[in-house]
Design an enzyme around this catalytic site. Sequence first.
Site: not given
Length: 399
Positions: A37, A247, A251
């Site tokens: 990446g 998101d 987390k």
Amino acid sequence: MASSLLSSLRHSFTRPFLVRGTMSSAPSSQMLVAVVGVGLVGSEFINQLLSIPSETSPFRLVSLTSSTRTVFTPNQPITSASSWKSTLSQATEKPDYQKLTTDLAKLISPSTRVALIDNTSSDDVAGMYPRWLKAGINVITPNKKAYSGDLGLYEKILAASKESGARFLNESTVGAGLPVISTLKELVATGDKIKKIEGVFSGTMSYIFNEFSTGAADGPSFSSVVSIAREKGYTEPHPADDLNGFDVARKLTILCRTISLSPSSSSSSRTSLPSLQSFASVQTTSLIPKPLEGIPTGDEFLSRLPEFDADFDKMRKEASAEGKVLRFVGVVDPVKGEVKAGLEKYPVNHPFATSLGGSDNIIMFHTERYSPRPLIIQGAGAGAAVTAMGVLGDLLKLI
């Protein structure tokens, strides 16, 4: 002070050795690094890694992999921050993670370790972690997929790491460069009891509600704030991908698993937290108006969002009348057995109202030791530079 610290670092990274009868310095043990990446975060990480002076660095960058090309050069490590992109662009070999695993495993020896850095957001790459760890390859990543997705994959990662001794580090999956996971691990490992973790974990949501809800009853419309956030690059191309709260849920899942699956965690914490099969198990309140769910493009979504400005304005006025502001927060509460993400009200003098700016994150750890005043971590929680810093910081922990 600074020169003393630099001297200490150099001493810890090097040892003397003889070359053609002269005394020189070289790394006491090599850490070969493979990067998968090379986008914004990946490029920044590579540049930060290569900025460490070669004479003191224990790291050797031996492999780069993009979505279309791969370079594997163990005999000629990549050293130039200015030319690595051209080196990769000229490569003809296509990515093959199975072959990369075999090639990297062959390099491991008593004096040579290998770390693979996954800077992607790919499910396929995340699925390779157990195989890499089992082969003795350390894994470091800001990719949240493996640690917040299917519980079975996470358990395979734990088992593979335990079997081989290779480590997986994922500090930047929660707060970019902020020391969130490492702080949690130390609290748990030293016997502190987690009562509650609460925070503004999304830089996007932080920016939106810092601008939208300031404690005043009047202000900009919700749709205009979201549009500006998108223009500034704070949101995903499709803002619904932020407003759905996923998101934050990811987390929270990572933090929950860090607590409940840690061998140092108290039995009460392990049993009181829900067993999250994936981030989808988190109680998440989406901010996407129901009529807008499933709209395929970000442009169409934003064109229709003003239809619901009155609803958001009403919530802001109600909060203001109570002397409060709106914040999208995440909570991990072992006492109540809750893991949830959603819009909450906080007094205008609360740190969530007074301490945030821009797209900052802020996380509070309420524990037996940090009580009644919590341990607070805050700062930039998004961006290529700080995320890459968190990745590089994890790599340094292996030395």
